[in-house]
Design a protein around this motif. Structure first.
Motif, PDB file in Angstrom:
ATOM      1  N   TYR A   1       6.397   5.122  -0.142  1.00 19.63           N
ATOM      2  CA  TYR A   1       5.788   5.283   1.178  1.00 19.63           C
ATOM      3  C   TYR A   1       4.268   5.158   1.073  1.00 19.63           C
ATOM      4  O   TYR A   1       3.625   4.536   1.913  1.00 19.63           O
ATOM      5  N   THR A   2       3.705   5.771   0.041  1.00 18.21           N
ATOM      6  CA  THR A   2       2.253   5.743  -0.146  1.00 18.21           C
ATOM      7  C   THR A   2       1.754   4.322  -0.336  1.00 18.21           C
ATOM      8  O   THR A   2       0.717   3.947   0.219  1.00 18.21           O
ATOM      9  N   ASP A   3       2.464   3.498  -1.117  1.00 22.60           N
ATOM     10  CA  ASP A   3       2.073   2.100  -1.303  1.00 22.60           C
ATOM     11  C   ASP A   3       2.026   1.379   0.041  1.00 22.60           C
ATOM     12  O   ASP A   3       1.086   0.618   0.317  1.00 22.60           O
ATOM     13  N   ILE A   4       3.031   1.596   0.853  1.00 20.18           N
ATOM     14  CA  ILE A   4       3.099   0.937   2.159  1.00 20.18           C
ATOM     15  C   ILE A   4       1.922   1.363   3.030  1.00 20.18           C
ATOM     16  O   ILE A   4       1.214   0.528   3.600  1.00 20.18           O
ATOM     17  N   VAL A   5       1.679   2.665   3.116  1.00 17.27           N
ATOM     18  CA  VAL A   5       0.591   3.170   3.952  1.00 17.27           C
ATOM     19  C   VAL A   5      -0.759   2.685   3.433  1.00 17.27           C
ATOM     20  O   VAL A   5      -1.613   2.241   4.212  1.00 17.27           O
ATOM     21  N   ASN A   6      -0.980   2.740   2.138  1.00 15.52           N
ATOM     22  CA  ASN A   6      -2.266   2.327   1.566  1.00 15.52           C
ATOM     23  C   ASN A   6      -2.501   0.823   1.697  1.00 15.52           C
ATOM     24  O   ASN A   6      -3.613   0.388   2.003  1.00 15.52           O
ATOM     25  N   ASP A   7      -1.471   0.014   1.438  1.00 12.90           N
ATOM     26  CA  ASP A   7      -1.654  -1.437   1.398  1.00 12.90           C
ATOM     27  C   ASP A   7      -1.627  -2.102   2.767  1.00 12.90           C
ATOM     28  O   ASP A   7      -2.088  -3.238   2.906  1.00 12.90           O
ATOM     29  N   PHE A   8      -1.089  -1.428   3.770  1.00 14.58           N
ATOM     30  CA  PHE A   8      -0.976  -2.047   5.095  1.00 14.58           C
ATOM     31  C   PHE A   8      -1.600  -1.193   6.194  1.00 14.58           C
ATOM     32  O   PHE A   8      -1.219  -1.293   7.357  1.00 14.58           O
ATOM     33  N   SER A   9      -2.585  -0.384   5.837  1.00  9.69           N
ATOM     34  CA  SER A   9      -3.201   0.519   6.813  1.00  9.69           C
ATOM     35  C   SER A   9      -3.802  -0.241   7.995  1.00  9.69           C
ATOM     36  O   SER A   9      -3.848   0.294   9.106  1.00  9.69           O
ATOM     37  N   GLN A  10      -4.221  -1.486   7.784  1.00  8.35           N
ATOM     38  CA  GLN A  10      -4.835  -2.257   8.864  1.00  8.35           C
ATOM     39  C   GLN A  10      -3.837  -2.673   9.943  1.00  8.35           C
ATOM     40  O   GLN A  10      -4.233  -2.969  11.067  1.00  8.35           O
ATOM     41  N   ILE A  11      -2.535  -2.665   9.647  1.00  6.29           N
ATOM     42  CA  ILE A  11      -1.550  -3.044  10.663  1.00  6.29           C
ATOM     43  C   ILE A  11      -0.596  -1.903  11.026  1.00  6.29           C
ATOM     44  O   ILE A  11       0.267  -2.075  11.883  1.00  6.29           O
ATOM     45  N   LEU A  12      -0.758  -0.763  10.398  1.00 10.07           N
ATOM     46  CA  LEU A  12       0.145   0.366  10.660  1.00 10.07           C
ATOM     47  C   LEU A  12      -0.468   1.366  11.625  1.00 10.07           C
ATOM     48  O   LEU A  12      -1.632   1.728  11.499  1.00 10.07           O
ATOM     49  N   ASP A  13       0.332   1.816  12.558  1.00 10.62           N
ATOM     50  CA  ASP A  13      -0.024   2.945  13.418  1.00 10.62           C
ATOM     51  C   ASP A  13       1.221   3.820  13.514  1.00 10.62           C
ATOM     52  O   ASP A  13       1.893   3.861  14.529  1.00 10.62           O
ATOM     53  N   ILE A  14       1.541   4.458  12.387  1.00 17.83           N
ATOM     54  CA  ILE A  14       2.737   5.296  12.303  1.00 17.83           C
ATOM     55  C   ILE A  14       2.347   6.653  11.742  1.00 17.83           C
ATOM     56  O   ILE A  14       1.359   6.779  11.032  1.00 17.83           O
ATOM     57  N   ARG A  15       3.141   7.639  12.039  1.00 19.15           N
ATOM     58  CA  ARG A  15       2.902   8.987  11.519  1.00 19.15           C
ATOM     59  C   ARG A  15       3.761   9.271  10.300  1.00 19.15           C
ATOM     60  O   ARG A  15       3.630  10.282   9.671  1.00 19.15           O
ATOM     61  N   GLY A  16       4.659   8.396  10.007  1.00 17.46           N
ATOM     62  CA  GLY A  16       5.554   8.550   8.877  1.00 17.46           C
ATOM     63  C   GLY A  16       6.670   7.535   8.981  1.00 17.46           C
ATOM     64  O   GLY A  16       6.759   6.810   9.960  1.00 17.46           O
ATOM     65  N   MET A  17       7.474   7.503   7.956  1.00 13.93           N
ATOM     66  CA  MET A  17       8.615   6.601   7.950  1.00 13.93           C
ATOM     67  C   MET A  17       9.885   7.437   7.980  1.00 13.93           C
ATOM     68  O   MET A  17       9.993   8.417   7.268  1.00 13.93           O
ATOM     69  N   GLU A  18      10.823   7.015   8.787  1.00 14.91           N
ATOM     70  CA  GLU A  18      12.057   7.773   8.949  1.00 14.91           C
ATOM     71  C   GLU A  18      13.213   7.027   8.299  1.00 14.91           C
ATOM     72  O   GLU A  18      14.164   6.620   8.966  1.00 14.91           O
ATOM     73  N   CYS A  19      13.085   6.816   7.010  1.00 15.59           N
ATOM     74  CA  CYS A  19      14.152   6.187   6.234  1.00 15.59           C
ATOM     75  C   CYS A  19      13.953   6.558   4.769  1.00 15.59           C
ATOM     76  O   CYS A  19      12.920   7.082   4.387  1.00 15.59           O
TER      77      CYS A  19
END
Length: 122
Positions: free
Chosen positions: A4-22
């Motif tokens: 999850y951290t990799d996703i949030v760190n590497d795509f912060s410019q296109i993400l507007d989420i509070r978390g992942m539900e999976c």
């Protein structure tokens, strides 16, 4: 294996989420999907939700563009990438990322035999 951290760190410019539900088992697949989306024009797309629904990954997004811009092809590509990820999730264990089976039990889920036994005792 991506997290999850990799996703949030590497795509912060296109993400507007509070978390992942999976489950973390889908992180590699989600990461690859977001890489493809990010290669388009990221200023137009915002990922608003990543989760599981009905046993498959669900990725929702918003697309912002000005009238007259020719970017419908980008929406088509984003939808294609998300559809590919959803199809892959139907055969990928949500918990560990190994090949899995779709199970329609108490609720729909995709697990490998080992995770099914470990988490659900079946």
């Amino acid at each position: 294996m991506k997290t999850y951290t990799d996703i949030v760190n590497d795509f912060s410019q296109i993400l507007d989420i509070r978390g992942m539900e999976c489950g973390v088992g889908w992180c590699d697949m989600i990461y690859r999907c977001l890489q493809k989306i990010d290669r388009l024009e990221p200023q137009h797309v915002t990922i608003t939700q990543i989760g599981e629904k009905g046993g498959m990954v669900q990725i929702k997004y918003a697309f912002d563009y000005k009238e007259g811009e020719n970017c419908l092809w980008q929406i088509d590509k984003i939808n294609e990438y998300i559809r590919e990820a959803a199809e892959e999730s139907l055969r990928t264990c949500e918990y560990c990322g190994k090949p899995g089976k779709f199970r329609n039990k108490e609720w729909r889920r995709v697990t490998c035999d080992e995770c099914e036994d470990y988490y659900f005792g079946n």
